[in-house]
Write a protein that holds these residues in place. Structure first.
Motif, short mmCIF file in Angstrom:
data_model
loop_
_atom_site.label_atom_id
_atom_site.label_comp_id
_atom_site.label_asym_id
_atom_site.label_seq_id
_atom_site.Cartn_x
_atom_site.Cartn_y
_atom_site.Cartn_z
N HIS A 89 0.83 -1.21 0.00
CA HIS A 89 0.00 0.00 0.00
C HIS A 89 0.86 1.26 0.00
O HIS A 89 0.36 2.36 0.11
CB HIS A 89 -0.95 0.00 1.21
CG HIS A 89 -0.23 0.10 2.53
ND1 HIS A 89 -0.64 0.94 3.54
CD2 HIS A 89 0.87 -0.53 3.00
CE1 HIS A 89 0.18 0.80 4.57
NE2 HIS A 89 1.09 -0.08 4.28
N HIS A 90 2.18 1.08 -0.06
CA HIS A 90 3.05 2.26 -0.13
C HIS A 90 2.97 2.86 -1.53
O HIS A 90 2.60 2.18 -2.49
CB HIS A 90 4.50 1.87 0.19
CG HIS A 90 4.67 1.48 1.63
ND1 HIS A 90 4.72 0.18 2.04
CD2 HIS A 90 4.74 2.24 2.74
CE1 HIS A 90 4.83 0.15 3.37
NE2 HIS A 90 4.84 1.39 3.82
N ILE A 91 3.31 4.13 -1.62
CA ILE A 91 3.17 4.83 -2.90
C ILE A 91 4.03 4.11 -3.96
O ILE A 91 5.24 3.97 -3.78
CB ILE A 91 3.55 6.32 -2.75
CG1 ILE A 91 2.58 6.98 -1.76
CG2 ILE A 91 3.56 7.02 -4.10
CD1 ILE A 91 2.92 8.40 -1.37
N TRP A 365 22.44 6.30 8.33
CA TRP A 365 21.45 6.97 9.18
C TRP A 365 20.05 6.48 8.86
O TRP A 365 19.67 6.41 7.69
CB TRP A 365 21.50 8.48 8.95
CG TRP A 365 22.83 9.08 9.27
CD1 TRP A 365 23.84 9.34 8.39
CD2 TRP A 365 23.30 9.48 10.56
NE1 TRP A 365 24.92 9.89 9.06
CE2 TRP A 365 24.60 9.99 10.39
CE3 TRP A 365 22.74 9.47 11.85
CZ2 TRP A 365 25.36 10.47 11.45
CZ3 TRP A 365 23.50 9.96 12.90
CH2 TRP A 365 24.79 10.46 12.71
N LYS A 366 19.32 6.15 9.89
CA LYS A 366 17.90 5.80 9.71
C LYS A 366 17.12 7.10 9.87
O LYS A 366 17.28 7.81 10.87
CB LYS A 366 17.49 4.77 10.77
CG LYS A 366 15.99 4.58 10.89
CD LYS A 366 15.47 3.82 9.69
CE LYS A 366 13.99 3.49 9.73
NZ LYS A 366 13.06 4.54 9.95
N ILE A 367 16.28 7.37 8.92
CA ILE A 367 15.46 8.58 8.97
C ILE A 367 13.99 8.16 9.08
O ILE A 367 13.55 7.26 8.38
CB ILE A 367 15.58 9.39 7.64
CG1 ILE A 367 17.04 9.53 7.20
CG2 ILE A 367 14.86 10.72 7.73
CD1 ILE A 367 17.89 10.42 8.01
N SER A 368 13.26 8.83 9.97
CA SER A 368 11.82 8.60 10.06
C SER A 368 11.12 9.95 10.03
O SER A 368 11.45 10.82 10.83
CB SER A 368 11.46 7.92 11.38
OG SER A 368 11.67 6.55 11.30
N GLY A 369 10.16 10.09 9.15
CA GLY A 369 9.42 11.35 9.08
C GLY A 369 7.96 11.13 9.45
O GLY A 369 7.37 10.11 9.10
N ARG A 370 7.38 12.07 10.18
CA ARG A 370 5.96 11.97 10.53
C ARG A 370 5.29 13.33 10.34
O ARG A 370 5.85 14.38 10.68
CB ARG A 370 5.78 11.54 11.99
CG ARG A 370 6.28 10.14 12.32
CD ARG A 370 5.46 9.05 11.63
NE ARG A 370 5.87 7.71 12.02
CZ ARG A 370 6.82 6.98 11.42
NH1 ARG A 370 7.50 7.47 10.39
NH2 ARG A 370 7.09 5.76 11.83
N GLY A 371 4.05 13.30 9.82
CA GLY A 371 3.29 14.53 9.64
C GLY A 371 1.91 14.39 10.25
O GLY A 371 1.65 13.46 11.01
N GLY A 397 11.10 6.38 1.11
CA GLY A 397 9.76 6.18 0.59
C GLY A 397 8.77 6.00 1.71
O GLY A 397 9.09 6.23 2.87
N GLY A 398 7.56 5.57 1.38
CA GLY A 398 6.56 5.32 2.41
C GLY A 398 5.24 5.96 2.06
O GLY A 398 4.72 5.77 0.96
N HIS A 399 4.72 6.77 2.98
CA HIS A 399 3.41 7.41 2.82
C HIS A 399 3.57 8.93 2.90
O HIS A 399 4.60 9.42 3.34
CB HIS A 399 2.46 6.98 3.92
CG HIS A 399 2.29 5.50 4.01
ND1 HIS A 399 1.54 4.80 3.09
CD2 HIS A 399 2.77 4.59 4.87
CE1 HIS A 399 1.56 3.53 3.40
NE2 HIS A 399 2.32 3.36 4.47
O1 C5P Z 1 10.67 3.25 9.57
P1 C5P Z 1 9.49 4.13 9.72
O2 C5P Z 1 8.48 3.59 10.70
O3 C5P Z 1 9.81 5.54 9.98
O4 C5P Z 1 8.78 4.10 8.27
C1 C5P Z 1 7.61 4.83 7.98
C2 C5P Z 1 6.92 4.26 6.76
O5 C5P Z 1 7.76 4.44 5.61
C3 C5P Z 1 6.69 2.74 6.86
O6 C5P Z 1 5.43 2.46 6.31
C4 C5P Z 1 7.82 2.17 6.04
O7 C5P Z 1 7.48 0.94 5.49
C5 C5P Z 1 8.01 3.22 4.95
N1 C5P Z 1 9.38 3.26 4.39
C6 C5P Z 1 9.57 3.02 3.01
N2 C5P Z 1 10.85 3.07 2.47
C7 C5P Z 1 11.93 3.32 3.26
C8 C5P Z 1 11.74 3.55 4.63
C9 C5P Z 1 10.45 3.51 5.17
O8 C5P Z 1 8.60 2.77 2.30
N3 C5P Z 1 13.15 3.33 2.69
#
Ligand code: C5P
Length: 429
Positions: A89-91, A365-371, A397-399
């Motif tokens: 379901h990811h973009i 580096w692990k990056i996590s973005g939230r909005g 990538g992701g959402h």
């Molecule tokens: O790792 P985190 O919880 O921050 O990831 C947020 C969302 O982004 C998750 O749904 C994850 O599967 C997606 N993601 C992705 N590609 C990446 C990293 C994270 O699609 N390289």
């Protein structure tokens, strides 16, 4: 019949010994378990491989010469996954032969349906409705989705799921009421959230036994509690519309355990996946006797989230023009996104800017973005921004609302500069 689903089902019938590759969060583990059980039921010799992300840091772990079924990942790394089955379901980037992605069936994969919901649609096509409807809804809760669209509701409309209306606060099944209220943060109720003594006092006035959980209450007491809580919250200026909503009970699972309430189940699974034991989560969904072990990980998960939030509150964030940056050397890369998400929704940081959390991971580096939904309405798309910012120096990538990336060690500054620019452009549009 859902468009494109028969291509996936037929392909799954064809392949003999598939490896299901799934993500380690609740949606990934439920999707993985749904596919494992379904494939076993149609006679396949199936293995499962949970991974924390599909990127250069995990690429080598994948047995690329086998028939792979990617669930809850794969659409964003299409050059690698294009010959395999993908349920995601990811973009997506582009269509491929065996790809079943929410966005290609007219649904928004960030809000309408998760990978577990899509996996259930495939499962249904192969074996009909089953108890896997429960995990399908758990995965949706894990990704904070509310199944409203017809295809997402198919799992809800089975005897394995009971839809309820009531308080949306976490812990309805396993937390006693004062603790549930104390941890209520969305919405936050001044004088109640975080104030356990006041929670006891409030319940005493209502003649409600503080040893009960929300689900223990009779219907009458429950509506009384809701009514009084709303009165109190409104009198303190809280916007109460988020306080009530639909939630889901799984009647097949034992009462008084996290597995009975779909939201609590999803947290239990996240605890397994994010703390190095995703297979335990899959075993739990498949009905194996591993609850006590999972519960231990849940306790660790909670205490590490608490510690992470304390660290965020004490170190604060660095303000960029278009986002706020939280850097931590201590918080596990697998949970830093959850910490950032809680901080944003509980308004511990500026709720009007996305939060980008960074932690060292392997040699990068692990990056996590939230909005937030409000920011999305103003044009925010974290997946796009992270993809642009990581081009050539990592993978992202992701959402739109929650996305991630992995960046090679020497390129963090370049990444952050590019990200600020990309997010600025989204706001200007
Ligand atoms: O790792 P985190 O919880 O921050 O990831 C947020 C969302 O982004 C998750 O749904 C994850 O599967 C997606 N993601 C992705 N590609 C990446 C990293 C994270 O699609 N390289």
């Amino acid at each position: 019949m859902v468009s494109g689903i028969s291509i996936i089902s037929n392909r799954l019938k064809e392949i003999e010994a598939p490896v299901v590759v799934c993500h380690i969060d609740a949606d990934g583990l439920t999707s993985g378990a749904i596919m494992v059980k379904t494939l076993k039921q149609i006679g396949k010799d199936v293995e499962v491989l949970p991974i924390k992300q599909l990127d250069s840091s995990t690429k080598e772990m994948i047995p690329w010469d086998r028939d792979l079924v990617f669930v809850d990942l794969g659409s964003g790394q299409i050059d690698w996954t294009q010959d395999h089955v993908i349920i995601d379901h990811h973009i997506p980037i582009r269509e491929t032969k065996y790809q079943f992605n929410a966005h290609y069936i007219g649904l928004n994969g960030s809000r309408d349906i998760s990978a577990s919901g899509l996996s259930y649609l495939v499962s249904r096509d192969l074996i009909g409705d089953s108890e896997l409807a429960g995990p399908a809804v758990v995965g949706m809760m894990g990704d904070q989705m509310h199944p409203k669209k017809k295809l997402a509701r198919l799992a809800v409309n089975t005897k394995h799921v009971t839809a309820m209306k009531g308080l949306t606060y976490f812990g309805r099944e396993t937390r006693v009421l004062p603790v549930m209220l104390q941890y209520a943060s969305d919405p936050f109720i001044p004088g109640m959230s975080g104030e356990i003594d006041n929670c006891y006092e409030f319940l005493k006035k209502l003649n409600i036994d503080p040893k009960l959980s929300y689900h223990d209450l009779s219907e009458k007491l429950r509506s009384n509690l809701i009514e009084e809580l709303i009165k109190l919250a409104s009198s303190r200026g809280v916007a109460v519309h988020n306080m009530l909503g639909e939630y889901f009970i799984l009647p097949d699972w034992p009462k008084k355990t996290e597995m009975r309430d779909a939201s609590e189940f999803s947290t239990l699974l996240n605890a397994c996946g994010r703390h190095n034991n995703p297979k335990l989560g899959i075993d739990l969904i498949l009905g194996k006797n591993v609850y006590d072990e999972a519960k231990k990980l849940l306790r660790i998960h909670r205490s590490l989230l608490r510690r992470g939030l304390d660290e965020l509150e004490s170190t604060g964030v660095k303000d960029y023009q278009n986002f706020q940056l939280f850097t931590s050397e201590n918080i596990k890369p697998t949970i830093i996104g959850i910490v950032a998400g809680i901080a944003l929704s509980a308004r511990l940081v500026d709720p009007f800017k996305p939060i980008i959390a960074v932690s060292p991971d392997q040699d990068g580096w692990k990056i996590s973005g939230r909005g937030t939904l409000e920011l999305i309405e103003q044009g925010l798309n974290l997946s796009e921004a992270l993809k642009i910012a990581s081009k050539g120096i990592g993978d992202g990538g992701g959402h739109d609302i929650a996305a991630g990336a992995f960046i090679s060690s020497e390129h963090l500054d370049t990444f952050l500069k590019r990200l600020d620019q990309a997010l600025g452009q989204q706001r200007a549009l």
